[in-house]
Design a protein around this motif. Structure first.
Motif, mmCIF file in Angstrom:
data_model
loop_
_atom_site.group_PDB
_atom_site.id
_atom_site.type_symbol
_atom_site.label_atom_id
_atom_site.label_comp_id
_atom_site.label_asym_id
_atom_site.label_seq_id
_atom_site.Cartn_x
_atom_site.Cartn_y
_atom_site.Cartn_z
ATOM 1 N N SER A 63 -29.559 -1.427 -8.441
ATOM 2 C CA SER A 63 -30.801 -2.358 -8.506
ATOM 3 C C SER A 63 -32.015 -1.598 -8.079
ATOM 4 N N GLY A 200 -25.997 -3.630 -11.721
ATOM 5 C CA GLY A 200 -27.039 -4.092 -10.818
ATOM 6 C C GLY A 200 -28.321 -3.804 -11.565
ATOM 7 N N GLY A 201 -29.324 -4.389 -11.117
ATOM 8 C CA GLY A 201 -30.665 -4.012 -11.515
ATOM 9 C C GLY A 201 -31.305 -5.103 -12.599
ATOM 10 N N TRP A 240 -27.129 -11.242 -9.577
ATOM 11 C CA TRP A 240 -28.617 -10.767 -9.537
ATOM 12 C C TRP A 240 -29.571 -11.383 -9.096
ATOM 13 N N SER A 245 -33.079 -9.251 -8.607
ATOM 14 C CA SER A 245 -33.409 -8.528 -9.839
ATOM 15 C C SER A 245 -33.670 -9.653 -10.960
#
Ligand SMILES: Cc1cc2nc3c(=O)[nH]c(=O)nc-3n(C[C@H](O)[C@H](O)[C@H](O)COP(=O)(O)OP(=O)(O)OC[C@H]3O[C@@H](n4cnc5c(N)ncnc54)[C@H](O)[C@@H]3O)c2cc1C
Length: 438
Positions: A63, A200-201, A240, A245
């Motif tokens: 992330s 992630g992200g 998320w 995110s």
């Protein structure tokens, strides 16, 4: 010298629907973006666990990398630093003549305390916090936080009866102020990649959002949401949402857009209903403060449970006498995610069958879950343990019944080898060691 602002990023690692970045978009001064990795995350807590386990750390690093790439494209730099936030931020502020600190308002008691310490250390500093981890801000609610309804149904009915408009999500920022030219950014540590795992992200979150809402899954969410397994049986947005995110407002707006195109039904409503649970737990955490971690929670008397290292270890490792619970714990340990139903069954087993102090289970989930969220985790654990906001005073999920309902063919148990590690003994009735108060 130009005015300098420090933005302390926490659970808001996104450039769209980020109120703080939107407000700073046309700011004429300099901006320092920092994220602090705390050493205490990797040390044992009071409950024998580390606050951040390997799954969440991997997801967090991904992330941070995604956010860093996104701001780099806008000429900015994310500084990921290690230390105690109050120390790191205090030093940075003093050294570089920063006059304003901005951050997302946190609902957790200890997270709020960190900001208080910064306020004390830097009395001259202008500190602005933004409520952007929730659907509503405090003034939008039809009651004050001090008068928060005592249970979810009362909360939901009130917010549905006097619906405050949920602010439309903000667009992604297209420019950012210049960075404070302090020092080059330290490289973000590498993430250990795991082939089968979700990433992630903010880009992965957007991709998941597009994929989920272009599938038929939202239209049958209510029928599938209690399944133990299966990626599209629930939305998976918690992964998320926890690190920010994606925002709850963005998910909510996507549900409404889906309803607009495909028609609303009970299932699409139920996704919004679940987002209201998240919302309720956020305000509840803010309201009860430190009580969120208290053994007896908001109740007058403590539960009749205690700590027993053997029973607790067998639960963590998935070697209890209950194949379904073992399978759930194996899935959690291996992936960092389990469904809501699995969380309820595992938590109920720890409290009701194994008679272990719920706080040890909450701390174990905190370590293992990718989507760990202080309000949802500790709030749900208190709920199951009967010391929180459950009007019925706790939940006992009977394991045989749950197995018959959700794993009638034993497929889930076999997949996660819950039957291979069954222990025959559980010494639950050891009256000598309970109850233990706080
Ligand atoms: C003991 C226990 C611990 C939990 N710990 C966490 C946690 O640390 N972090 C976390 O995000 N959720 C937690 N939950 C709530 C819930 O299990 C997860 O939010 C859900 O399983 C996430 O999967 P999903 O995104 O596919 O959920 P969906 O079923 O698709 O729900 C949509 C969204 O609604 C919210 N939501 C759904 N159920 C709940 C709930 N019971 N409480 C609060 N929000 C909810 C989540 O944001 C979720 O992403 C916990 C539940 C229990 C019983």
């Amino acid at each position: 010298m130009k005015k300098r602002v420090l933005y302390w990023l926490q659970n808001d690692l996104r450039i769209s629907d980020n109120v703080i970045l939107s407000e700073l978009e046309h700011f004429n001064g300099e901006l320092d973006l920092i994220y602090v990795i705390e050493p205490r995350w990797f040390k044992q807590s009071n409950y024998q666990q580390r606050p951040v386990g390997k799954h969440r750390y991997r997801f967090l690093i991904q992330s941070l990398q995604a956010f860093s790439n996104a701001v780099e494209a806008l000429g900015q730099t994310l500084h990921v630093v290690t230390g105690e936030p109050e120390v790191v931020i205090h030093e940075r502020i003093k050294k570089h003549g920063i006059s304003t600190l901005v951050c997302t308002e946190q609902v957790g008691y200890y997270e709020q305390k960190q900001l208080k310490k910064i306020t004390e250390l830097c009395p001259e500093l202008d500190i602005k916090t933004y409520q952007q981890d929730t659907l509503f801000t405090a003034p939008d609610l039809p009651f004050s936080v001090a008068d928060l309804p005592k249970n979810f149904t009362a909360f939901r009915k009130k917010v549905e009866a006097e619906p405050a408009a949920i602010a439309a999500p903000r667009d992604a920022v297209s420019r950012l102020p210049h960075p404070v030219q302090l020092c080059p950014a330290q490289p973000i540590p590498d993430a250990v990649t795991e082939p089968e795992s979700v990433s992630g992200g903010l880009f992965a979150a957007q991709q998941h959002c597009q994929h989920y809402f272009s599938s038929p899954a939202p239209a049958c969410y209510k029928e599938t949401r209690n399944e133990l397994d299966g990626f599209s049986n629930t939305t998976k947005f918690s992964l998320w949402l926890a690190g920010g995110s994606i925002s709850a407002k963005q998910v909510y707006a996507e549900v409404e857009h889906y309803e607009h195109i495909n028609g609303a039904n009970e299932s699409t409503y139920w996704i919004k209903f679940e987002l209201l649970w998240r919302e309720y737990f956020k305000w509840h955490a803010k309201h009860v403060g430190r009580q969120l971690y208290r053994f007896k929670g908001q109740k007058k008397t403590a539960p009749l449970t205690t700590f027993n290292s053997q029973r607790f270890a067998s639960w963590c490792q998935g070697t209890t006498p209950f194949p379904l619970v073992n399978a759930i714990m194996h899935e959690l340990n291996e992936t960092g995610y389990i469904s809501n139903r699995s969380r309820q069954i595992a938590a109920s087993c720890l409290v009701n069958e194994l008679a272990v102090d719920w706080r040890f289970g909450a701390a174990y989930f905190e370590q293992q879950l990718i989507d760990y969220d202080v309000a949802a985790n500790w709030g749900n654990w208190q709920y199951i343990a009967g010391v929180g906001v459950d009007p019925r005073g706790g939940r006992h999920f009977h394991i045989n019944k749950q197995t018959a309902l959700y794993d009638p063919t034993g497929c889930y148990i076999r997949k996660w080898q819950g039957d291979k590690t069954v222990s025959r003994v559980v010494d639950i009735y050891d009256a000598a060691d309970w109850p233990l108060n706080e």
